[in-house]
Design a protein around this motif. Structure first.
Motif, short mmCIF file in Angstrom:
data_model
loop_
_atom_site.label_atom_id
_atom_site.label_comp_id
_atom_site.label_asym_id
_atom_site.label_seq_id
_atom_site.Cartn_x
_atom_site.Cartn_y
_atom_site.Cartn_z
N ARG A 30 43.16 34.51 -85.14
CA ARG A 30 41.91 35.21 -86.02
C ARG A 30 40.98 36.35 -85.12
O ARG A 30 41.03 37.76 -85.45
N GLY A 35 52.69 26.42 -84.23
CA GLY A 35 52.87 25.45 -85.72
C GLY A 35 51.47 25.66 -86.36
O GLY A 35 50.51 25.05 -86.71
N GLN A 80 48.54 27.52 -88.26
CA GLN A 80 48.48 28.30 -89.75
C GLN A 80 49.83 28.83 -90.43
O GLN A 80 49.92 29.66 -90.12
N LEU A 81 51.01 27.69 -90.65
CA LEU A 81 52.14 28.05 -90.40
C LEU A 81 52.73 28.32 -91.97
O LEU A 81 52.90 29.18 -92.73
N GLY A 82 51.36 27.45 -92.97
CA GLY A 82 51.05 27.97 -94.49
C GLY A 82 49.98 29.44 -94.88
O GLY A 82 48.88 29.01 -93.88
N LEU A 83 50.16 30.46 -94.92
CA LEU A 83 49.30 31.17 -95.47
C LEU A 83 48.27 31.82 -94.61
O LEU A 83 46.50 32.31 -93.98
N PRO A 138 46.82 35.53 -95.17
CA PRO A 138 44.85 35.17 -96.23
C PRO A 138 44.01 34.82 -95.18
O PRO A 138 42.37 34.62 -95.28
N ALA A 139 44.49 34.00 -93.80
CA ALA A 139 43.92 33.06 -93.34
C ALA A 139 43.04 34.76 -92.36
O ALA A 139 42.01 34.99 -91.62
N ALA A 160 52.64 29.57 -99.01
CA ALA A 160 52.79 28.48 -99.13
C ALA A 160 52.69 28.13 -100.36
O ALA A 160 54.19 28.72 -100.41
N VAL A 212 49.58 22.23 -92.76
CA VAL A 212 49.26 23.44 -91.80
C VAL A 212 49.21 24.55 -93.35
O VAL A 212 49.48 25.82 -92.67
N SER A 213 48.99 24.37 -94.05
CA SER A 213 49.44 25.32 -94.84
C SER A 213 47.86 25.44 -96.01
O SER A 213 47.51 26.50 -96.57
N GLY A 214 47.17 24.32 -95.24
CA GLY A 214 45.80 24.13 -96.14
C GLY A 214 44.79 25.15 -94.46
O GLY A 214 45.60 25.58 -94.33
N GLU A 215 43.62 24.56 -94.69
CA GLU A 215 42.57 25.23 -93.41
C GLU A 215 43.24 24.48 -92.82
O GLU A 215 42.57 23.33 -92.35
N THR A 216 43.52 24.71 -91.46
CA THR A 216 44.15 23.93 -89.76
C THR A 216 43.25 23.39 -89.13
O THR A 216 43.18 22.07 -89.45
N ARG A 245 42.60 20.54 -92.58
CA ARG A 245 43.77 19.22 -92.18
C ARG A 245 43.20 18.50 -90.71
O ARG A 245 43.47 16.78 -90.80
N VAL A 253 41.22 30.14 -96.96
CA VAL A 253 42.02 29.51 -97.45
C VAL A 253 41.94 27.45 -97.29
O VAL A 253 41.97 27.36 -97.88
N GLY A 267 48.12 27.68 -101.81
CA GLY A 267 47.21 26.54 -100.63
C GLY A 267 46.66 25.72 -102.28
O GLY A 267 47.20 25.34 -103.55
N GLY A 269 44.87 30.11 -102.10
CA GLY A 269 44.13 31.03 -100.81
C GLY A 269 45.24 31.58 -101.14
O GLY A 269 45.16 32.71 -100.56
#
Lengths: 410, 410
Positions: free
Chosen positions: A23, A58, A60-63, A66-67, B85, B130-134, B138, B247, B374, B377
């Motif tokens: 980030r 690994g 934030q592999l998804g989204l 947007p993050a 995601a 890892v597609s949610g807020e890591t 998570r 996210v 997600g 997100g």
């Protein structure tokens, strides 16, 4: 179809930054890109964003798109992650250009980011390995240096290319990178050092391989309808080309060329109505020294088999007839996977803006960028052209900001 | 700007297939899509491809797009992976439409694929996590069912929504999915079963959660310049909208709406010159039952807070005023992450073509698809419209193939 223009670009430093996150690096690059826009660019002007990243480690592999967009204050707009391994960044820029040309956006952010140095070497090997052919290359023990070593061996066998030819790539790119304040490995090296360095994968030595790098880079692309709001230094996306191929090297007909690069270049040249003879400088994908030699041939800078003598001639040095990788390339500037392609566009933007500092290519008007995924499973080529001023007597519009180091920040 | 048309779409069966790979599932969907094109479509006609996938299980995390494209015989064209995601598939379709509108391609493949059932439940939880807020969801133990449970609790507290309202979503979608030969969970359930099933994350029971699924789906999008070569049943992409957001659920202002869905729908409706009152059926993102209720409100099918009574009224049943998820939705049809969005488009294509078999929505002319990444997100909304025939007396062109089960194959 509205034409697309690059009005700003910037990057974080490339290197190893244990105190940064994906980030924070992205935010640094985003602000550098905004700062480079001659008339400024408010984040509220941005209609859409594309983000290239592989997600090494690994995180934030998804989204991830947007993050990072959320982190820099971009909410409520479309944000899409694109990934084509090491060509993720170039692919993000291509999607940004498509969005402009489709008329669905006037101002688009293309960004790339990767954090790689906070995980173990084994982990890096895994995360890069899953961008190679998973089932028949990675699981049988082949690494990326191994794959490119096979390409180097094949080129040597077919064309009398030598280890010294490979080393000339390293010497040139380190000489350029030493002039780049954002480069990861800011030091020069000698032909002897490069040639006699420890072997990574025969015939490739340590100096024939790029480093593992953290970094981010962002590019701001706008439509012709609004370009005058941001700059009167018009840098047009003259051509874009992309192509995919088999992911595994063993699946291809040739080991001495990258067909996806050839196809991507052909498309980009055709779209721009240009050829290799029009290119003033190029940022090419030198993940390994052999990759830069193959790029010379695949992009038409020299004939097939001639890349070794071509680099030895000095033609691609900063003061040569066709400077290649003035930024230092992946070898010296560094290779933060998702940020490499957008980093190439950032270098091209600053070269064409005349803000590349010590590594400036004098009089550069047309630049080419070349971003490869895997061993050639994907390739993206962009051609940027600095247009001549519309009216030479008009000095009232916004002017590019002068900068000694490329207008970038960190 | 050329208009984009969907001329074919298809999917593999959705389910658990230990003998299949992501390549083989993708190939099945690709052939089903080609088979559904009334006049046929040779692979050599395809100019470009986009592939949506999350890469659950870590298989081919880089270059999965070129990997599957190569497997179905597409080489030398641009292939780009897009990922948002669970909205990866919808995002792939959106990029395909952009490529058409940008004039850079006439025929584009948008595909999606995921293999999820050959890794452990813990692994699935990791790959979805890892597609949610890591960092703050998570790593503090929050799962996706946990996040959606918070949304359900908030909606219940604010609007008197009940567990039975959630169960009505499950009953309806299982009734529809039982009619879909490609659905993962092809059985009906009762209100009591759904309500009294074991709790997954209070207040969500097992029947309020979608399954873990393998599958692939492909969509063929073409420009208006060539649509007549493939069909005279013209199904136009009337509107596309997308938006991103924070996210993490905890980062948003509301738990009882998905702002990205609202923004994506607003954009799509505006582009199409349509409103919710024009929609004949919708495929919405019901990863959890509460998500379908929120979709009703976010897409304008009912007022905020009215989704519970709305589903209870039967309005969204197959024979209701606005059938939602005639395919069975993620709940019954299944949710193979990257393939879900393209699967929604496939269902919409077959509904509009009149080839949806037992689950056909009579007289459907305008369909909406809604794909969420997600907990919100990212979101993508498409509006498809079956255009009236250009000349009613012309019977010489290609005609859609009749099919009892949707023209899809596996």
């Amino acid at each position: 179809m509205p034409e697309a223009y690059v009005v700003g670009a910037g990057q974080s430093d490339f290197g190893s930054f244990p105190d940064e996150t994906y980030r924070s690096l992205f935010a640094t690059a985003f602000e550098a890109a905004r700062d480079s826009v001659p008339a400024g660019l408010d984040r509220s002007a941005i209609d859409e964003a594309y983000v290239g990243t592989l997600g090494v480690g690994g995180r934030q592999l998804g989204l991830p798109g947007p993050a990072v967009a959320d982190h820099v204050g971009l909410d409520g707009i479309p944000v899409t992650r694109v990934e084509n391994a090491c060509a993720a960044g170039g692919s993000a820029v291509r999607q940004a250009v498509n969005a402009i040309r489709a008329g669905s956006a006037d101002v688009v952010l293309a960004g790339g980011v990767e954090v790689m140095t906070d995980v173990s070497n084994d982990a890096v090997r895994f995360w890069l390995g899953v961008s190679g052919e998973t089932e028949w290359e990675r699981l049988s023990g082949t690494t990326f240096s191994g794959v490119y070593a096979q390409m180097a061996s094949a080129h040597m066998a077919e064309y009398d290319t030598t280890t010294e030819h490979l080393s000339h790539v390293a010497v040139k790119n380190h000489a350029n990178g030493a002039k780049n304040p954002h480069a990861h490995l800011r030091f020069e090296c000698s032909l002897e050092q490069a040639t006699n360095a420890p072997t990574v994968a025969d015939p490739l030595t340590l100096f024939h391989c790029c480093p593992t790098t953290d970094g981010a880079a962002c590019v701001l692309v706008v439509s012709e309808d609004v370009v005058e709001e941001f700059t009167d230094e018009r840098i047009r996306v003259a051509g874009v080309g992309a192509a995919a191929d088999s992911v595994g090297l063993f699946q291809r007909d040739t080991y001495t060329a990258v067909p996806a690069s050839q196809q991507a270049a052909e498309t980009a040249y055709a779209e721009a109505g240009m050829g290799p003879e029009d290119v003033d400088f190029a940022e090419v994908h030198d993940c390994f020294a052999i990759a830069e030699l193959l790029a010379y041939e695949d992009l038409g800078f020299c004939e097939p088999g001639e890349a070794g003598p071509y680099v030895e001639s000095g033609a691609t040095k900063l003061d040569g007839e066709l400077p290649v990788n003035p930024s230092g390339g992946l070898k010296s500037k560094g290779h933060p996977i998702g940020a490499t392609g957008t980093g190439q566009l950032s270098e091209a933007f600053h070269q064409l803006s005349g803000t590349a500092g010590e590594r400036q290519v004098e009089g550069a008007r047309i630049g080419l960028t070349h971003n490869v995924g895997g061993s050639g499973g994907a390739a993206v080529v962009h051609l940027l052209e600095r247009e001549e001023p519309r009216s030479s007597g008009d000095a009232s519009g916004p002017r590019p900001r002068a900068s000694e180091d490329g207008g970038e920040a960190r």
